[in-house]
Design a protein around this motif. Structure first.
Motif, PDB file in Angstrom:
ATOM      1  N   GLY A  36       3.297   7.668  -7.766  1.00 11.90           N
ATOM      2  CA  GLY A  36       3.079   8.757  -8.706  1.00 11.90           C
ATOM      3  C   GLY A  36       1.667   8.761  -9.276  1.00 11.90           C
ATOM      4  N   LEU A  37       0.937   7.668  -9.068  1.00 11.24           N
ATOM      5  CA  LEU A  37      -0.468   7.654  -9.482  1.00 11.24           C
ATOM      6  C   LEU A  37      -1.264   8.542  -8.535  1.00 11.24           C
ATOM      7  N   ILE A  65      -0.711  -3.594  -9.636  1.00 12.24           N
ATOM      8  CA  ILE A  65      -0.346  -3.966  -8.259  1.00 12.24           C
ATOM      9  C   ILE A  65      -1.420  -3.456  -7.294  1.00 12.24           C
ATOM     10  N   ALA A  66      -1.867  -2.213  -7.500  1.00  8.97           N
ATOM     11  CA  ALA A  66      -2.924  -1.645  -6.646  1.00  8.97           C
ATOM     12  C   ALA A  66      -4.212  -2.462  -6.761  1.00  8.97           C
ATOM     13  N   ILE A  67      -4.549  -2.882  -7.966  1.00 11.89           N
ATOM     14  CA  ILE A  67      -5.751  -3.688  -8.187  1.00 11.89           C
ATOM     15  C   ILE A  67      -5.630  -5.022  -7.452  1.00 11.89           C
ATOM     16  N   GLY A  68      -4.481  -5.666  -7.581  1.00 13.48           N
ATOM     17  CA  GLY A  68      -4.261  -6.931  -6.882  1.00 13.48           C
ATOM     18  C   GLY A  68      -4.335  -6.766  -5.378  1.00 13.48           C
ATOM     19  N   TYR A 106       0.842  -1.197   0.000  1.00 14.98           N
ATOM     20  CA  TYR A 106       0.000   0.000   0.000  1.00 14.98           C
ATOM     21  C   TYR A 106       0.883   1.255   0.000  1.00 14.98           C
ATOM     22  N   GLY A 107       1.921   1.248   0.832  1.00 18.22           N
ATOM     23  CA  GLY A 107       2.847   2.379   0.874  1.00 18.22           C
ATOM     24  C   GLY A 107       3.538   2.606  -0.460  1.00 18.22           C
ATOM     25  N   TYR A 108       3.905   1.517  -1.117  1.00 21.11           N
ATOM     26  CA  TYR A 108       4.520   1.630  -2.445  1.00 21.11           C
ATOM     27  C   TYR A 108       3.569   2.321  -3.415  1.00 21.11           C
TER      28      TYR A 108
END
Length: 156
Positions: A29-30, A126-129, A22-24
């Motif tokens: 930048g999104l 990655i966010a979706i996963g 989550y931190g990543y």
């Protein structure tokens, strides 16, 4: 609805690891609003009350109008309310979340690549996963949404 397992207490290292992802994403930048909008749409698809409540509240705090949130589930019918980046992110989130049904067609990938760079698309995926994982944890262990907790506290 009552919590089946307090996963934060039972597996704190695992939840902390998810927090690292989550931190990543928050530093990818999104746009924070874009990511929250995607999180909310995924949570709608998966039927996660806990996450629906949380991400709706977060988007309202970020200044997203309630009218936009009210039509998020049918965003294609109200696409004028969503910019090109939001439409591309929502379409990608839907096809990735429903991967067993969609197999993520080449056309969907090409449409997303017209809007996002390779890095942005990987980060978005990655966010979706991550949100799909959080949904499954919250649904599986019946984490009650804040609105339910507030209701129960007021009724007590």
């Amino acid at each position: 609805m009552s919590l089946r397992i307090d996963y934060n207490k039972v597996a704190p290292a695992g939840i902390k690891a998810l927090g690292g992802v989550y931190g990543y994403i928050t530093q990818s930048g999104l746009s924070a609003k874009l990511i929250e909008l995607v999180y909310l749409r995924i949570s709608q698809i998966n039927g996660c009350a806990y996450c629906l409540d949380m991400h709706t509240r977060d988007l309202l705090k970020k200044g997203v109008k309630v009218e936009k949130l009210a039509v998020l589930q049918v965003w294609r019918e109200a696409e004028v309310l969503f910019d090109a980046e939001e439409r591309a992110a929502l379409a990608w989130a839907e096809t990735v979340t429903r991967v067993a049904e969609t197999a993520i067609p080449d056309e969907e990938y090409a449409a997303a690549r017209k809007v996002f760079s390779e890095k942005q698309l990987v980060d978005l995926t990655i966010a979706i996963g991550l949100m799909n994982t959080y949904n499954r944890i919250a649904i599986g262990f019946r984490n009650p949404p804040q609105a339910v907790l507030e209701h129960d506290a007021a009724a007590a």
